[in-house]
Design a protein around this motif. Structure first.
Motif, PDB file in Angstrom:
ATOM      1  N   GLY A 169      21.334  52.506   7.149  1.00 24.35           N
ATOM      2  CA  GLY A 169      22.059  51.781   8.187  1.00 24.35           C
ATOM      3  C   GLY A 169      23.562  51.994   8.145  1.00 24.35           C
ATOM      4  N   TYR A 170      23.988  53.121   7.576  1.00 22.47           N
ATOM      5  CA  TYR A 170      25.417  53.418   7.578  1.00 22.47           C
ATOM      6  C   TYR A 170      25.863  53.776   8.997  1.00 22.47           C
ATOM      7  N   LYS A 171      26.933  53.148   9.425  1.00 21.69           N
ATOM      8  CA  LYS A 171      27.428  53.407  10.776  1.00 21.69           C
ATOM      9  C   LYS A 171      28.661  54.296  10.782  1.00 21.69           C
ATOM     10  N   TYR A 172      29.269  54.455   9.616  1.00 19.58           N
ATOM     11  CA  TYR A 172      30.538  55.179   9.561  1.00 19.58           C
ATOM     12  C   TYR A 172      30.496  56.192   8.416  1.00 19.58           C
ATOM     13  N   TYR A 173      31.123  57.327   8.631  1.00 18.91           N
ATOM     14  CA  TYR A 173      31.177  58.324   7.559  1.00 18.91           C
ATOM     15  C   TYR A 173      32.401  59.220   7.718  1.00 18.91           C
ATOM     16  N   HIS A 174      32.732  59.865   6.607  1.00 20.19           N
ATOM     17  CA  HIS A 174      33.829  60.832   6.570  1.00 20.19           C
ATOM     18  C   HIS A 174      33.387  61.928   5.612  1.00 20.19           C
ATOM     19  N   GLU A 175      33.666  63.182   5.950  1.00 21.08           N
ATOM     20  CA  GLU A 175      33.169  64.289   5.145  1.00 21.08           C
ATOM     21  C   GLU A 175      34.117  65.481   5.195  1.00 21.08           C
ATOM     22  N   ARG A 176      33.958  66.347   4.224  1.00 22.39           N
ATOM     23  CA  ARG A 176      34.724  67.587   4.187  1.00 22.39           C
ATOM     24  C   ARG A 176      33.817  68.667   3.603  1.00 22.39           C
ATOM     25  N   TYR A 177      33.596  69.737   4.380  1.00 19.15           N
ATOM     26  CA  TYR A 177      32.659  70.764   3.957  1.00 19.15           C
ATOM     27  C   TYR A 177      33.245  72.167   4.086  1.00 19.15           C
ATOM     28  N   SER A 178      32.658  73.072   3.311  1.00 11.75           N
ATOM     29  CA  SER A 178      32.748  74.489   3.644  1.00 11.75           C
ATOM     30  C   SER A 178      31.452  74.790   4.392  1.00 11.75           C
ATOM     31  N   HIS A 179      31.573  75.362   5.568  1.00 17.83           N
ATOM     32  CA  HIS A 179      30.412  75.535   6.463  1.00 17.83           C
ATOM     33  C   HIS A 179      29.991  76.997   6.507  1.00 17.83           C
ATOM     34  N   ARG A 180      28.698  77.216   6.355  1.00 15.05           N
ATOM     35  CA  ARG A 180      28.133  78.557   6.460  1.00 15.05           C
ATOM     36  C   ARG A 180      27.305  78.628   7.732  1.00 15.05           C
ATOM     37  N   ILE A 181      27.813  79.387   8.689  1.00 14.55           N
ATOM     38  CA  ILE A 181      27.233  79.410  10.031  1.00 14.55           C
ATOM     39  C   ILE A 181      25.808  79.939  10.024  1.00 14.55           C
ATOM     40  N   ARG A 182      25.541  80.953   9.192  1.00 18.04           N
ATOM     41  CA  ARG A 182      24.246  81.632   9.242  1.00 18.04           C
ATOM     42  C   ARG A 182      23.075  80.670   9.064  1.00 18.04           C
ATOM     43  N   ASN A 183      23.139  79.816   8.063  1.00 16.44           N
ATOM     44  CA  ASN A 183      22.029  78.888   7.801  1.00 16.44           C
ATOM     45  C   ASN A 183      22.383  77.442   8.150  1.00 16.44           C
ATOM     46  N   ARG A 184      23.499  77.258   8.857  1.00 20.37           N
ATOM     47  CA  ARG A 184      23.954  75.924   9.266  1.00 20.37           C
ATOM     48  C   ARG A 184      24.093  74.994   8.055  1.00 20.37           C
ATOM     49  N   GLN A 185      24.614  75.517   6.955  1.00 23.96           N
ATOM     50  CA  GLN A 185      24.719  74.766   5.711  1.00 23.96           C
ATOM     51  C   GLN A 185      26.129  74.241   5.492  1.00 23.96           C
ATOM     52  N   ASN A 186      26.215  73.067   4.889  1.00 26.40           N
ATOM     53  CA  ASN A 186      27.497  72.429   4.597  1.00 26.40           C
ATOM     54  C   ASN A 186      27.543  72.017   3.130  1.00 26.40           C
ATOM     55  N   PHE A 187      28.627  72.408   2.436  1.00 24.31           N
ATOM     56  CA  PHE A 187      28.799  72.110   1.023  1.00 24.31           C
ATOM     57  C   PHE A 187      30.133  71.398   0.823  1.00 24.31           C
TER      58      PHE A 187
END
Length: 375
Positions: A169-187
């Motif tokens: 039930g979390y309504k709010y979030y904040h994130e920071r990723y390195s994004h890999r477009i090929r597999n739609r992955q976020n680290f």
């Protein structure tokens, strides 16, 4: 005569060992106060402090039975550490709490090791992910700060962020990723909150374009209280699978072991100054906060480190405020002890600090309750 020579030789060896341990302890005491760039070898003494303090205690007992003045030399060396010893070994007797639980925040910090996404066994990978999610559900934190967070954009079986939002039930979030477009992955790192985030941002590290180590912050409002939360993952030593050979059962060659040790030392030498610079940036940013501060994260450093000292100089270590013991949080193959923390401003208090008992990652989650002290 031969027995006398053997005893004299043994006594000489113990004296040399005692001198070595005393010197190493004194250098460990300096490690929290000297930037790693100044004396590159110094952080290693802080890292190995637990070994030398244990050796010092054993030697002190030996010299006590031998009725030698060396007992006092070891004792003086230990006493010189003063309160520094209680950074690693916490001793706590009382536990203050707010008048009602409603006034407190349930906070969690957890390095989830990418939810074990790279496990070659799909069954084990899913088991690890589900165990981590179930544990988070049991703790039910108001604010959860994750490091080494992995999230795959939908459609995916590893849409972990969205899963947690739906389940908790979390309504709010904040994130920071390195994004890999090929597999739609976020680290990267992710902060989830049950309460409104009124402002958020990043503390940019110098090598932010080439690293998966980040710091984010968010100002979160609960009732009449607003707290700024920082979620940080400081510089890793970036061990690869082959670097762990030293700790494996199949590695029996001395040459291979020595080369692995040198590699580990080289990686540590690179990481220490980077972490120090990152910690200084976060601490400087904290000074601009208009609200009380809570810092959660994986520091990748022990309580006898320069990094720890940067935060400890202006904030309160929640574990030491509320708990007793050593508090080991890292359970990987390289022993590191307590490297995951929740710090808070002096006008906040903490209680019910817990370290996860059964680890589903190479880190144990840490969580506690934070409250605003009455003035």
């Amino acid at each position: 005569m031969s027995w006398f020579k053997k005893i004299a030789r043994f006594s000489t060896v113990i004296k040399i060992l005692s001198v070595t341990v005393i010197c190493c302890l004194l250098l460990a005491y300096l490690a929290p106060f000297v930037h790693p760039n100044s004396i590159r070898i110094l952080p290693f003494f802080g890292l190995t402090y637990p070994i030398f303090i244990c050796l010092a205690l054993v030697l002190m007992i030996y010299w006590a039975f031998a009725k030698s003045r060396w007992f006092f030399y070891i004792l003086v060396a230990i006493v010189c550490g003063g309160s520094l010893h209680f950074r690693t070994l916490s001793i706590h007797f009382s536990d203050s709490k707010p008048e009602t639980e409603v006034d407190s925040w349930n906070i969690m910090s957890y390095n989830v090791r990418l939810f074990d996404v790279y496990n070659s066994s799909i069954e084990e990978r899913n088991k690890s992910r589900d165990s981590i999610v179930s544990y988070i559900q049991r703790v039910d934190p108001d604010v959860a700060c994750f490091q080494e967070f992995f999230h795959q954009d939908k459609p995916s079986a590893f849409s972990t962020r969205d899963t947690l939002i739906e389940l908790m039930g979390y309504k709010y979030y904040h994130e920071r990723y390195s994004h890999r477009i090929r597999n739609r992955q976020n680290f990267g790192i992710c902060m989830l909150s049950k309460y409104p985030i009124i402002a958020k941002g990043d503390v940019m590290f110098e090598n932010f374009k080439t690293t998966d180590n980040y710091c984010i912050y968010a100002d979160i409002v609960k009732g009449k209280d607003t707290i700024r939360f920082y979620d940080i993952h400081l510089q890793s030593i970036k061990l690869q699978q082959q670097d762990y050979e030293l700790f494996g059962e199949k590695n029996a060659q001395a040459g291979s072991k020595s080369s692995t040790i040198r590699l580990l030392i080289d990686k540590l030498r690179i990481a220490y100054p980077a972490r120090a610079e990152q910690a200084e940036r976060v601490v400087e940013h904290m000074k601009t906060s208009p609200y009380p501060v809570v810092v959660c994260g994986d520091f990748n450093d022990t309580p006898m480190s320069y990094v720890y000292n940067q935060f400890n100089s202006s904030l309160v270590d929640s574990f030491r405020e509320t708990s007793s013991g050593i508090g080991v949080t890292y359970v990987g193959r390289v022993p590191a002890g307590r490297i995951d923390y929740i710090f808070h401003s002096g006008d906040l208090g903490a209680y019910d600090f817990e370290i996860q008992k059964v680890a589903f990652s190479d880190h144990r989650a840490v969580h506690c309750r934070i409250y605003k002290k009455q003035l």
